[in-house]
Design a protein around this motif. Sequence first.
Motif, PDB file in Angstrom:
ATOM      1  N   ALA A 104       0.838  -1.210   0.000  1.00  0.00           N
ATOM      2  CA  ALA A 104       0.000   0.000   0.000  1.00  0.00           C
ATOM      3  C   ALA A 104       0.873   1.260   0.000  1.00  0.00           C
ATOM      4  O   ALA A 104       0.555   2.238  -0.683  1.00  0.00           O
ATOM      5  CB  ALA A 104      -0.922   0.007   1.211  1.00  0.00           C
ATOM      6  N   THR A 105       1.977   1.224   0.735  1.00  0.00           N
ATOM      7  CA  THR A 105       2.905   2.364   0.737  1.00  0.00           C
ATOM      8  C   THR A 105       3.512   2.569  -0.640  1.00  0.00           C
ATOM      9  O   THR A 105       3.664   3.705  -1.106  1.00  0.00           O
ATOM     10  CB  THR A 105       4.017   2.144   1.778  1.00  0.00           C
ATOM     11  N   GLY A 106       3.848   1.467  -1.316  1.00  0.00           N
ATOM     12  CA  GLY A 106       4.391   1.564  -2.670  1.00  0.00           C
ATOM     13  C   GLY A 106       3.393   2.163  -3.649  1.00  0.00           C
ATOM     14  O   GLY A 106       3.756   2.992  -4.491  1.00  0.00           O
ATOM     15  N   ARG A 157       0.304   3.403   9.947  1.00  0.00           N
ATOM     16  CA  ARG A 157       0.706   3.640   8.557  1.00  0.00           C
ATOM     17  C   ARG A 157      -0.359   4.416   7.795  1.00  0.00           C
ATOM     18  O   ARG A 157      -0.046   5.285   6.981  1.00  0.00           O
ATOM     19  CB  ARG A 157       1.004   2.303   7.878  1.00  0.00           C
ATOM     20  N   ASN A 158      -1.621   4.122   8.063  1.00  0.00           N
ATOM     21  CA  ASN A 158      -2.705   4.864   7.421  1.00  0.00           C
ATOM     22  C   ASN A 158      -2.657   6.341   7.800  1.00  0.00           C
ATOM     23  O   ASN A 158      -2.807   7.222   6.952  1.00  0.00           O
ATOM     24  CB  ASN A 158      -4.049   4.265   7.824  1.00  0.00           C
ATOM     25  N   GLY A 159      -2.422   6.629   9.082  1.00  0.00           N
ATOM     26  CA  GLY A 159      -2.300   8.020   9.531  1.00  0.00           C
ATOM     27  C   GLY A 159      -1.102   8.722   8.926  1.00  0.00           C
ATOM     28  O   GLY A 159      -1.174   9.904   8.549  1.00  0.00           O
ATOM     29  N   ARG A 177      -0.441  19.158  15.940  1.00  0.00           N
ATOM     30  CA  ARG A 177      -0.493  18.151  14.889  1.00  0.00           C
ATOM     31  C   ARG A 177      -1.922  17.628  14.730  1.00  0.00           C
ATOM     32  O   ARG A 177      -2.612  17.374  15.726  1.00  0.00           O
ATOM     33  CB  ARG A 177       0.437  16.995  15.253  1.00  0.00           C
ATOM     34  N   LEU A 178      -2.347  17.458  13.479  1.00  0.00           N
ATOM     35  CA  LEU A 178      -3.702  16.977  13.222  1.00  0.00           C
ATOM     36  C   LEU A 178      -3.869  15.551  13.740  1.00  0.00           C
ATOM     37  O   LEU A 178      -3.021  14.692  13.520  1.00  0.00           O
ATOM     38  CB  LEU A 178      -3.981  17.019  11.714  1.00  0.00           C
ATOM     39  N   THR A 179      -4.981  15.303  14.412  1.00  0.00           N
ATOM     40  CA  THR A 179      -5.258  13.972  14.924  1.00  0.00           C
ATOM     41  C   THR A 179      -5.801  13.083  13.810  1.00  0.00           C
ATOM     42  O   THR A 179      -6.164  13.556  12.727  1.00  0.00           O
ATOM     43  CB  THR A 179      -6.281  14.038  16.069  1.00  0.00           C
ATOM     44  N   GLU A 180      -5.895  11.792  14.095  1.00  0.00           N
ATOM     45  CA  GLU A 180      -6.408  10.854  13.106  1.00  0.00           C
ATOM     46  C   GLU A 180      -7.865  11.165  12.760  1.00  0.00           C
ATOM     47  O   GLU A 180      -8.257  11.117  11.584  1.00  0.00           O
ATOM     48  CB  GLU A 180      -6.288   9.423  13.639  1.00  0.00           C
ATOM     49  N   SER A 181      -8.674  11.491  13.760  1.00  0.00           N
ATOM     50  CA  SER A 181     -10.087  11.801  13.516  1.00  0.00           C
ATOM     51  C   SER A 181     -10.239  13.037  12.634  1.00  0.00           C
ATOM     52  O   SER A 181     -11.118  13.098  11.763  1.00  0.00           O
ATOM     53  CB  SER A 181     -10.817  11.999  14.841  1.00  0.00           C
ATOM     54  N   LEU A 189     -13.089   9.913   5.025  1.00  0.00           N
ATOM     55  CA  LEU A 189     -12.793   8.485   5.086  1.00  0.00           C
ATOM     56  C   LEU A 189     -13.272   7.881   6.408  1.00  0.00           C
ATOM     57  O   LEU A 189     -13.535   8.594   7.372  1.00  0.00           O
ATOM     58  CB  LEU A 189     -11.279   8.252   4.944  1.00  0.00           C
ATOM     59  N   GLU A 190     -13.378   6.562   6.411  1.00  0.00           N
ATOM     60  CA  GLU A 190     -13.696   5.818   7.624  1.00  0.00           C
ATOM     61  C   GLU A 190     -12.410   5.296   8.242  1.00  0.00           C
ATOM     62  O   GLU A 190     -11.386   5.154   7.571  1.00  0.00           O
ATOM     63  CB  GLU A 190     -14.624   4.645   7.306  1.00  0.00           C
ATOM     64  N   SER A 191     -12.476   4.963   9.522  1.00  0.00           N
ATOM     65  CA  SER A 191     -11.296   4.426  10.206  1.00  0.00           C
ATOM     66  C   SER A 191     -10.996   3.013   9.714  1.00  0.00           C
ATOM     67  O   SER A 191     -11.854   2.320   9.162  1.00  0.00           O
ATOM     68  CB  SER A 191     -11.518   4.419  11.713  1.00  0.00           C
ATOM     69  N   ILE A 192      -9.757   2.576   9.953  1.00  0.00           N
ATOM     70  CA  ILE A 192      -9.338   1.236   9.545  1.00  0.00           C
ATOM     71  C   ILE A 192     -10.161   0.171  10.263  1.00  0.00           C
ATOM     72  O   ILE A 192     -10.586  -0.819   9.659  1.00  0.00           O
ATOM     73  CB  ILE A 192      -7.831   1.036   9.835  1.00  0.00           C
TER      74      ILE A 192
END
Length: 281
Positions: A104-106, A157-159, A177-181, A189-192
């Motif tokens: 996914a990172t690639g 990794r998603n964050g 710093r911006l939080t995940e939410s 988007l929805e959370s993992i």
Amino acid sequence: MGKKGKICENCGSEFASEIGWLQHVRVGRCQKLEDMSESQLKARRATRAKAVMKRGEKFFEVEQVEARSCNGEAKACGSFLYLGSLSDKKGSSGPEIRRRIKKATGIFRRLWRVWAMKGLPLKLKGRLYSAFVHFVLLYNSEVWTITEAEMKALVGRNGYLMRILVGEVMRSADDKRLTESQLLEMLGLESIQSLIRKRKLQWVAHCARRGDKDLTWKRMVREVEDGKSKWGTRLKEDRKELGVKSIGGWCNKVKDRGWLASKLGASKKKEKRKKKADSRT
């Protein structure tokens, strides 16, 4: 020497302690599998089972089968790819999750020109991110048995990728710093955790609609009734959260395709309200 015992590099035999391994090497018992007799192979399997039980892990007795191909005899391997997923001899999801994070990172890095476009709204970038990155990251995630550390790696990794997508320049009002939410809300988007849960429930509902003759559904029922399976235990908890107590009740509910969609949609709205409350605090 750690708690996991010792493994002979030559023959692959596993020992509960280093003393057993030293005796194995010094006495000259070390042999390759093809040179061992049936009684030696049986003793090797018993030693491995003892070491596994000492570590508190499950041991599965597998019958040795000789497989041949056009290139000769097929050799045993610790892991293999099947239908695009990496499987290992322990049945763990860890290797596949680590592999999915790398892939996914690639994919994300290959699309850097798209993420760098200034004319695209963040919501549209979020939809593209979901279509390309989330699709690769969570491929076959409905069958994963995820530990707390593995979930933390997926969320982290998603964050990390979302922060690159949004840009380090953009910060919250108080310059934090911006939080995940906040990132999820900005990109729509929805959370993992929510995505994995939704995929699993949709797949289970699909198998339930196929009836009792479906082998996959039979296996799912066995996993839930077993009580020892982490995957089945988590599925049972998800089912109870939706207000369904029994397997028969689940089968009756999912016949209406709109029922699960409405339930998952309601949970999505609940998650959005939770994100807003978290951002305010």
